[in-house]
Enzyme design. Structure first.
Site, mmCIF file in Angstrom:
data_model
loop_
_atom_site.group_PDB
_atom_site.id
_atom_site.type_symbol
_atom_site.label_atom_id
_atom_site.label_comp_id
_atom_site.label_asym_id
_atom_site.label_seq_id
_atom_site.Cartn_x
_atom_site.Cartn_y
_atom_site.Cartn_z
ATOM 1 N N LYS A 148 0.811 -1.217 0.000
ATOM 2 C CA LYS A 148 0.000 0.000 0.000
ATOM 3 C C LYS A 148 0.848 1.272 0.000
ATOM 4 O O LYS A 148 0.572 2.209 -0.752
ATOM 5 C CB LYS A 148 -0.940 0.007 1.212
ATOM 6 C CG LYS A 148 -2.012 -1.058 1.184
ATOM 7 C CD LYS A 148 -3.021 -0.879 2.298
ATOM 8 C CE LYS A 148 -2.395 -1.012 3.674
ATOM 9 N NZ LYS A 148 -1.829 -2.364 3.909
ATOM 10 N N ARG A 172 -9.356 2.780 9.406
ATOM 11 C CA ARG A 172 -8.841 1.471 9.792
ATOM 12 C C ARG A 172 -9.955 0.538 10.260
ATOM 13 O O ARG A 172 -9.749 -0.664 10.415
ATOM 14 C CB ARG A 172 -7.793 1.634 10.895
ATOM 15 C CG ARG A 172 -6.961 0.405 11.174
ATOM 16 C CD ARG A 172 -5.870 0.703 12.163
ATOM 17 N NE ARG A 172 -4.862 1.604 11.635
ATOM 18 C CZ ARG A 172 -3.814 1.198 10.934
ATOM 19 N NH1 ARG A 172 -3.627 -0.086 10.686
ATOM 20 N NH2 ARG A 172 -2.936 2.065 10.492
ATOM 21 N N ARG A 220 13.210 -8.303 11.416
ATOM 22 C CA ARG A 220 12.555 -7.587 12.505
ATOM 23 C C ARG A 220 11.605 -8.511 13.255
ATOM 24 O O ARG A 220 11.025 -9.429 12.672
ATOM 25 C CB ARG A 220 11.769 -6.386 11.967
ATOM 26 C CG ARG A 220 12.636 -5.336 11.305
ATOM 27 C CD ARG A 220 11.867 -4.068 10.999
ATOM 28 N NE ARG A 220 10.565 -4.331 10.385
ATOM 29 C CZ ARG A 220 9.766 -3.398 9.887
ATOM 30 N NH1 ARG A 220 10.144 -2.138 9.925
ATOM 31 N NH2 ARG A 220 8.606 -3.709 9.343
#
Length: 219
Positions: free
Chosen positions: A13, A88, A161
């Site tokens: 995105k 969201r 990560r």
């Protein structure tokens, strides 16, 4: 054009938003940028957000919505914008609907980037980041370094990560399915959803998105 960009984590995105905003000559408004700008500028909303974040709590919807409304009211967004990471959830989508109506505006499209779940896991779990510079990103399948575990650019150590592990990615997908994905149905009921495949190269996906938006705008 006024566009909302949606899709699961790993759909690309952020990358697509930057290219689409440039092609359409509208600002790219991301939730992350909103938070960083408001916090760095010490705005009232930024201070509120920081207090929640420092306490390890989620920032309430009304704070996020307030930031988004302020940003959309700026001069460079007069002819449109591309929202990335907002709304969201359905309550934020409804608040956005209300805010636009008050200004006599409406969304033109909701661009849904579709990616199979296994591909999302492969994309994110395969990323390796340079410890010296997080902008140096490699991938075990798509962008391998010349020497395993070593950054081609600066020689720094490459690592995975903690939020890029398969287990974490699948948890993030569960959150997306439960909280964010329902906004697609919310906007589909308004005839705004344009779904495209986010598989392929960045340029291929951008071209696909632009073609779909042109077709939708002409409809």
């Amino acid at each position: 054009m006024r566009i909302v960009l949606v899709g699961p984590p790993g759909a690309g995105k952020g990358t697509q938003a930057a290219f689409l905003a440039q092609n359409l000559a509208i600002p790219h408004i991301s939730t992350g940028d909103l938070f960083r700008a408001n916090i760095s500028q010490g705005t009232e909303l930024g201070l509120k957000a920081k207090s929640y974040m420092d306490a390890g709590n989620l920032v309430p919807d009304e704070v996020t919505i307030g930031m988004a409304k302020d940003r959309m009211a700026q001069a460079d967004a007069a002819n449109g914008f591309l929202l990335d990471g907002f709304p969201r959830n359905v309550s934020q989508a409804e608040a956005l609907d209300d805010a636009l109506k008050l200004d006599g505006q409406e969304l033109d499209a909701v661009l849904d980037l579709e990616v199979p779940e296994d591909e999302v896991v492969k994309r994110i779990a395969g990323r390796r980041i340079c410890r010296n510079d997080s902008s140096h990103v490699f991938h075990v399948a798509y962008k391998q370094p010349q020497t395993e575990g070593v950054c081609d650019i600066c020689g720094g150590e490459l690592y995975q990560r903690g939020d890029d592990t398969e287990e974490t990615v699948r948890r993030r997908l569960e959150v997306y399915h439960s909280e964010t994905e329902p906004i697609i149905d919310h906007y589909r009921a308004q005839g705004l959803v344009v779904t495209i495949s986010a598989l392929g190269s960045v340029s291929e996906v951008t071209e696909r998105a632009m073609a779909a938006l042109r077709k939708d705008d002409a409809a």
